[in-house]
Structures are given as C-alpha cells and as structure tokens.
Design a protein around this motif. Structure first.
Motif, PDB file in Angstrom:
ATOM      1  N   ASN A   6       0.813  -1.219   0.000  1.00 16.15           N
ATOM      2  CA  ASN A   6       0.000   0.000   0.000  1.00 16.15           C
ATOM      3  C   ASN A   6       0.845   1.266   0.000  1.00 16.15           C
ATOM      4  OD1 ASN A   6      -2.329  -1.597   0.015  1.00 16.15           O
ATOM      5  ND2 ASN A   6      -2.352  -1.679   2.250  1.00 16.15           N
ATOM      6  N   LEU A  30      -2.745  -6.306   8.460  1.00 19.91           N
ATOM      7  CA  LEU A  30      -3.763  -5.851   7.514  1.00 19.91           C
ATOM      8  C   LEU A  30      -4.815  -6.960   7.361  1.00 19.91           C
ATOM      9  CD1 LEU A  30      -1.325  -4.248   4.955  1.00 19.91           C
ATOM     10  CD2 LEU A  30      -2.796  -3.049   6.593  1.00 19.91           C
ATOM     11  N   ARG A  70      -1.145  -4.198  -3.193  1.00 25.34           N
ATOM     12  CA  ARG A  70      -2.236  -3.307  -2.757  1.00 25.34           C
ATOM     13  C   ARG A  70      -3.336  -4.168  -2.171  1.00 25.34           C
ATOM     14  NH1 ARG A  70      -5.399   0.971  -6.586  1.00 25.34           N
ATOM     15  NH2 ARG A  70      -5.389  -0.889  -7.870  1.00 25.34           N
ATOM     16  N   GLU A  73      -7.160  -2.167   2.256  1.00 25.53           N
ATOM     17  CA  GLU A  73      -6.820  -0.997   3.058  1.00 25.53           C
ATOM     18  C   GLU A  73      -6.103   0.069   2.239  1.00 25.53           C
ATOM     19  OE1 GLU A  73      -6.677  -4.528   5.974  1.00 25.53           O
ATOM     20  OE2 GLU A  73      -6.008  -4.157   3.913  1.00 25.53           O
ATOM     21  N   GLY A  74      -5.459  -0.340   1.145  1.00 22.57           N
ATOM     22  CA  GLY A  74      -4.708   0.586   0.319  1.00 22.57           C
ATOM     23  C   GLY A  74      -5.530   1.307  -0.732  1.00 22.57           C
ATOM     24  N   SER A  76      -8.258   3.251  -0.148  1.00 23.25           N
ATOM     25  CA  SER A  76      -8.644   4.566   0.345  1.00 23.25           C
ATOM     26  C   SER A  76      -8.580   4.561   1.863  1.00 23.25           C
ATOM     27  CB  SER A  76     -10.067   4.882  -0.116  1.00 23.25           C
ATOM     28  OG  SER A  76     -10.587   6.003   0.537  1.00 23.25           O
ATOM     29  N   SER A  77      -8.018   5.583   2.418  1.00 24.76           N
ATOM     30  CA  SER A  77      -7.941   5.660   3.884  1.00 24.76           C
ATOM     31  C   SER A  77      -9.290   5.991   4.508  1.00 24.76           C
ATOM     32  CB  SER A  77      -6.900   6.699   4.305  1.00 24.76           C
ATOM     33  OG  SER A  77      -7.280   7.981   3.838  1.00 24.76           O
ATOM     34  N   ASP A  78     -10.187   6.543   3.706  1.00 20.72           N
ATOM     35  CA  ASP A  78     -11.480   6.967   4.247  1.00 20.72           C
ATOM     36  C   ASP A  78     -12.673   6.202   3.664  1.00 20.72           C
ATOM     37  OD1 ASP A  78     -11.491   7.992   1.687  1.00 20.72           O
ATOM     38  OD2 ASP A  78     -11.545  10.090   2.300  1.00 20.72           O
ATOM     39  N   GLY A  79     -12.400   5.154   2.874  1.00 19.01           N
ATOM     40  CA  GLY A  79     -13.492   4.373   2.296  1.00 19.01           C
ATOM     41  C   GLY A  79     -14.215   5.063   1.159  1.00 19.01           C
ATOM     42  N   HIS A  81     -13.044   5.402  -2.052  1.00 15.49           N
ATOM     43  CA  HIS A  81     -12.690   4.965  -3.402  1.00 15.49           C
ATOM     44  C   HIS A  81     -14.008   4.776  -4.160  1.00 15.49           C
ATOM     45  CE1 HIS A  81     -11.549   2.227  -6.632  1.00 15.49           C
ATOM     46  NE2 HIS A  81     -10.305   2.649  -6.462  1.00 15.49           N
ATOM     47  N   GLN A  84     -15.698   1.475  -3.555  1.00 13.23           N
ATOM     48  CA  GLN A  84     -16.238   1.362  -2.200  1.00 13.23           C
ATOM     49  C   GLN A  84     -17.520   2.184  -2.054  1.00 13.23           C
ATOM     50  OE1 GLN A  84     -12.433   2.516  -0.460  1.00 13.23           O
ATOM     51  NE2 GLN A  84     -12.428   0.595   0.707  1.00 13.23           N
ATOM     52  N   SER A 100     -14.177  -7.815   0.383  1.00 12.21           N
ATOM     53  CA  SER A 100     -12.882  -7.194   0.076  1.00 12.21           C
ATOM     54  C   SER A 100     -12.295  -7.800  -1.192  1.00 12.21           C
ATOM     55  CB  SER A 100     -11.909  -7.293   1.255  1.00 12.21           C
ATOM     56  OG  SER A 100     -11.598  -8.626   1.553  1.00 12.21           O
TER      57      SER A 100
END
Length: 153
Positions: A6, A30, A70, A73-74, A76-79, A81, A84, A100
């Motif tokens: 990531n 992870l 990747r 978790e890689g 988007s840090s805030d979900g 994407h 998502q 996932s």
C-alpha cells in the motif's frame, strides 16, 4: 525481506513459502484481506500485485519480489474509493465476508476496462464466490463505480 504494501516499504521476516495472505494478516496487521477456501477458488483473499488481482492464499511471499502489493486498506484511507462508494450505494454487502476480494477484483477490472459491459463484469467476477448471492448488486455497483470514475475525471 522488504515488501511494498500500500505504498509503504515494510521489512517483514517470513519464511519464503508463507502465503502472502498470512504475511498481510498476521505479520503486517492488515486484516481486510480474508481467508476463504485456501485453494484460490473463492476470491476472498484477492489483492493486487502491480495492479493485477492475485489470490494471496496460494501466493508464496517469495513470489512477490519487488512488485507493489495493494490490499483493500490501500484503496482509500477513508473508504471513499469509487468502488467502495458504489458498493455502499448499491447496498451490495450482506454478510460481507467476500466483499474485500470482490472489491479488489472489481477495481482491477475497472482499471483495465473503465466502461465494462455486463459480459465483461461477469467474466472478471466469475472467480469470486458470494455465499449470499449478491451478484446482481455487484454488477450494479461496478456499473455505478464506472460512472463515478467518469464523473471524477
């Protein structure tokens, strides 16, 4: 060994035959990548190596080399994407266990083919098993993510 996970290079001590799945979960912490079948049949453990989806349960860590890993978790840090976001908007998840891997496969598809047809989606996603049967919503979410990606450009 050094692994690029990531976007961060990590020093990991693992036996060369250890599956990437367990390196990610147990050694790198992870846990978004899931163990499903352990035989590369269900897709729950899908991650990207240099942008290509692979089954982490059967990929020995020694096979990674310098390729970039990747995980979910890689993305988007805030979900947030686009895939998502589309997954949430289309209400894809029921139990969530396979998601996932489903999302990672969908991201790889959209990176390769930004405007996939139903046939493209069905072919790309055919190796991902969802016990809850959310396949229609998965297809809907991928089309939505494609539109979100186009709107973001």
């Amino acid at each position: 060994m050094k692994l690029d996970i990531n976007g961060a290079v990590r020093e990991i001590e693992a036996p060369p035959d250890m599956p990437l799945l367990w390196v990610l979960r147990d050694l790198a912490g992870l846990t978004g990548t899931k163990f499903g079948c352990g035989m590369a049949q269900c897709g729950a453990c899908t991650v990207h190596l240099d942008g290509h989806p692979v089954r982490a349960c059967v990929t020995p860590v020694s096979a990674v080399g310098t390729r970039k890993i990747r995980t979910i978790e890689g993305l988007s840090s805030d979900g947030l994407h686009p895939v998502q976001r589309a997954w949430a908007e289309a209400d894809v998840v029921q139990c969530g266990y396979c998601q996932s891997g489903q999302i990672m496969t969908a991201v790889a598809l959209l990176e390769k083919k930004p405007q996939p047809t139903d046939a493209d989606i069905d072919a790309a996603m055919s190796g991902n098993v969802c016990r809850c049967g959310t396949y229609v919503r998965v297809r809907e979410a991928i089309h939505l993510a494609s539109r979100l990606n186009r709107g973001a450009r």
